[in-house]
Enzyme design. Structure first.
Site, PDB file in Angstrom:
ATOM      1  N   GLY A 213     -20.638  10.465   3.648  1.00 51.85           N
ATOM      2  CA  GLY A 213     -20.682  11.928   3.548  1.00 51.85           C
ATOM      3  C   GLY A 213     -19.973  12.559   4.729  1.00 51.85           C
ATOM      4  N   GLY A 218     -23.617  12.863   9.271  1.00 56.51           N
ATOM      5  CA  GLY A 218     -23.452  11.539   9.879  1.00 56.51           C
ATOM      6  C   GLY A 218     -24.102  11.483  11.248  1.00 56.51           C
ATOM      7  N   GLU A 235     -19.590   6.214   6.616  1.00 54.15           N
ATOM      8  CA  GLU A 235     -18.331   6.399   5.870  1.00 54.15           C
ATOM      9  C   GLU A 235     -18.093   7.898   5.796  1.00 54.15           C
ATOM     10  OE1 GLU A 235     -16.303   4.072   4.356  1.00 54.15           O
ATOM     11  OE2 GLU A 235     -17.426   2.350   5.045  1.00 54.15           O
ATOM     12  N   CYS A 269     -12.413  11.670  -0.432  1.00 55.27           N
ATOM     13  CA  CYS A 269     -12.385  11.552   1.037  1.00 55.27           C
ATOM     14  C   CYS A 269     -11.036  11.106   1.557  1.00 55.27           C
ATOM     15  CB  CYS A 269     -13.465  10.588   1.493  1.00 55.27           C
ATOM     16  SG  CYS A 269     -13.348   8.989   0.689  1.00 55.27           S
TER      17      CYS A 269
END
Ligand code: NAD
Length: 485
Positions: A213, A218, A235, A269
């Site tokens: 996310g 994070g 990630e 992403c």
């Protein structure tokens, strides 16, 4: 539940819940974690055959529930069934097949060479499960990014709590159904929900947290993990640049960039975030980009069955505000529709480095094009920002490709290709710096979810270690000093 109901998730720094309802939620989540931990302690997940059986169950479930998952992805993101097959279910099926084929080899202890000093002795590197793992996934590829890490978790012999994204509610429900129906609750449990649920989950002690996310959350995950010294795989995202060099085949380059950018309406992403080229290349590239958009999504992308939608109105509004119609050479705000969350594929030329669109990860169907003087400036621009998840280079020159490889840092570097490189099980996928830490896919995923434990064995006779026991005098001292100089 309205689509935007949970949408402030990432903006909220939640305090510890304390109402009776929140206490009840905490008890429920603690019970789930305890049940799973007991199951791990009982050894349920260790045997290789049991892992393969769970992976086979996941594969069966994925096949059986494909229509339900595809419907949910269409509802949440307007994904076509083919795109879902390609970028979501297909990727997971490949991961399962590759893992099932290779797990026995990956699990086999590796021999270590220990050198003359320790002789006679043997060494092994054994892969052991970490234990109780937590997988928190986002909404943009909600099936892929939930189940691909789960494949690695199961392969590693772990149990897992899965927390799908509330921002894609239909897919969260479909995933929950899949996992509860087809997998053993002694291995995998699902906790649906948003900040409150995740916050309570993060209070628990895990042996690994795998989070996909944005970087703000994070950091929340990493802070919570630090309380228990729990390792994390993060990630994350960021602005992935593209550099198009003079002399590149512009027709193919344009197609690859357009596909990479506008798949899932730019909510990827590793989507090419912005494009850099010299003025001459930009001028030549432009017609090819427009042509590629038309060829893939027709002149009326709102009617294309293969073009997605923004996940919700919050993201629709955010991305729309980044579009400057005066700079749009394709798409723009005119045909955008808030009701259906449609934003057309938009390409903007003459963008300045200080424009709002360059201030954040776009995560939508907008491609800004910026002028650079050549590879030197493109490299300098990349180096001056956060380390991206992927950097893309289209160049006919090996020397230029090599310079990007040597002089820039990114999660991965893709030469002449966009997106497709993360669909392979043969390449680790992960970020560096702001774009994340750790990696997975194929063997790398198995390694992320296991501890590499060195095991050394030395016979008691002859007792060669006698030479290093004190007292150190005379010959022994001289010998040791010489050996360890
Ligand atoms: P999201 O809003 O769905 O959030 C991700 C997860 O974090 C969800 O499960 C959510 O419930 C949880 N969460 C949200 N707020 C929280 C909070 N305050 N406390 C605890 N948990 C919380 O997804 P997103 O972050 O909007 O996803 C988009 C971002 O993810 C982009 O930056 C994108 O680049 C990145 N991304 C990275 C990858 C990758 O593989 N590297 C893949 C997809 C997306």
């Amino acid at each position: 539940m309205p689509k935007d109901a949970h949408d402030t998730a990432a903006d909220v720094t939640a305090a510890a819940p304390s109402t009776p309802a929140e206490d009840a939620l905490r008890s429920r989540i603690q019970a789930e974690v305890t049940a799973l931990r007991d199951s791990f302690d009982a050894g349920t997940t260790r045997p290789l055959e049991a892992r393969l059986a769970q992976l086979a169950a996941l594969r069966r479930g994925l096949r059986r529930e494909e229509p339900r998952l595809a419907r949910a992805l269409a509802e949440d993101l307007g994904k076509s069934r083919t795109e879902s097959a390609l970028t979501e279910l297909g990727v997971v099926s490949q991961e399962i097949a590759h893992t099932m084929k290779n797990l026995r080899t990956w699990q086999r202890p590796q021999r270590l060479s220990l050198g003359a000093m320790l002789a006679p002795a043997t060494g092994q590197l054994r892969r052991e499960p970490l234990g109780t793992t937590l997988i928190i996934s986002p909404w943009n590829y909600p099936v892929n990014l939930t189940l691909a890490p789960l494949v690695a978790a199961i392969a590693g012999g772990n149990i897992a709590i899965v927390k799908p994204s509330e921002v894609a509610p239909a897919t969260s429900a479909a995933l929950t159904h899949l996992l509860r129906t087809h997998l053993d609750p002694g291995w995998v449990r699902v906790v649906e929900g948003a900040v409150a649920e995740t916050t309570i989950l993060l209070e628990q002690r895990f042996d690994l947290i795998f989070y996909t996310g944005n970087g703000a959350v994070g950091r929340i995950v990493a802070r919570a993990a630090a309380e228990h010294l729990t390792p994390t795989v993060l990630e994350l995202g960021g602005k992935s640049p593209v550099f198009v060099d003079e002399g590149a085949d512009l027709a193919v380059t344009a197609r690859r960039i357009v596909w990479g950018k506008f798949t899932n309406a730019g909510q990827t992403c590793i989507a090419p975030d912005y494009l850099m080229a010299t003025p001459r290349t930009i001028q030549r590239l432009m017609p090819h980009l427009r042509r590629a958009v038309r060829a893939m999504y027709s002149g009326k992308p709102d009617r294309s069955l293969d073009y997605g939608r923004m996940v919700n109105t919050k993201h629709f509004d955010r991305v729309l505000a980044l579009i400057d119609d005066d700079k749009a050479i394709c798409g723009g705000t005119d045909t955008a529709d808030r009701e259906t969350r449609f934003i057309p594929p938009t390409i903007m030329q003459g963008v300045d480095w200080n424009d709002p669109v360059m201030g954040e990860e776009i995560f939508g169907p907008v491609l800004p094009i910026l002028t650079v003087s050549g590879p030197d400036e493109a490299i300098a621009r990349i180096r001056s920002g956060d380390k991206p998840l992927t950097a893309y280079v289209f160049s006919p020159r090996r020397s230029v490709e090599e310079r990007f490889a040597e002089e820039t840092s990114s999660g991965s570097l893709a030469l002449g290709v966009t997106l497709a490189h993360v669909g392979t099980t043969g390449m680790p996928f992960g970020g560096v710096g702001e774009s994340g830490m750790g990696a997975y896919h194929g063997r790398t995923g198995f390694e992320a979810f296991t501890h590499a434990k060195p095991v050394v064995k030395k016979p008691l006779t002859p007792d060669t270690l006698r030479f290093v026991y004190p007292p150190y005098r005379g010959m022994k001292r001289r010998l040791l000093r010489r050996l360890f100089r």
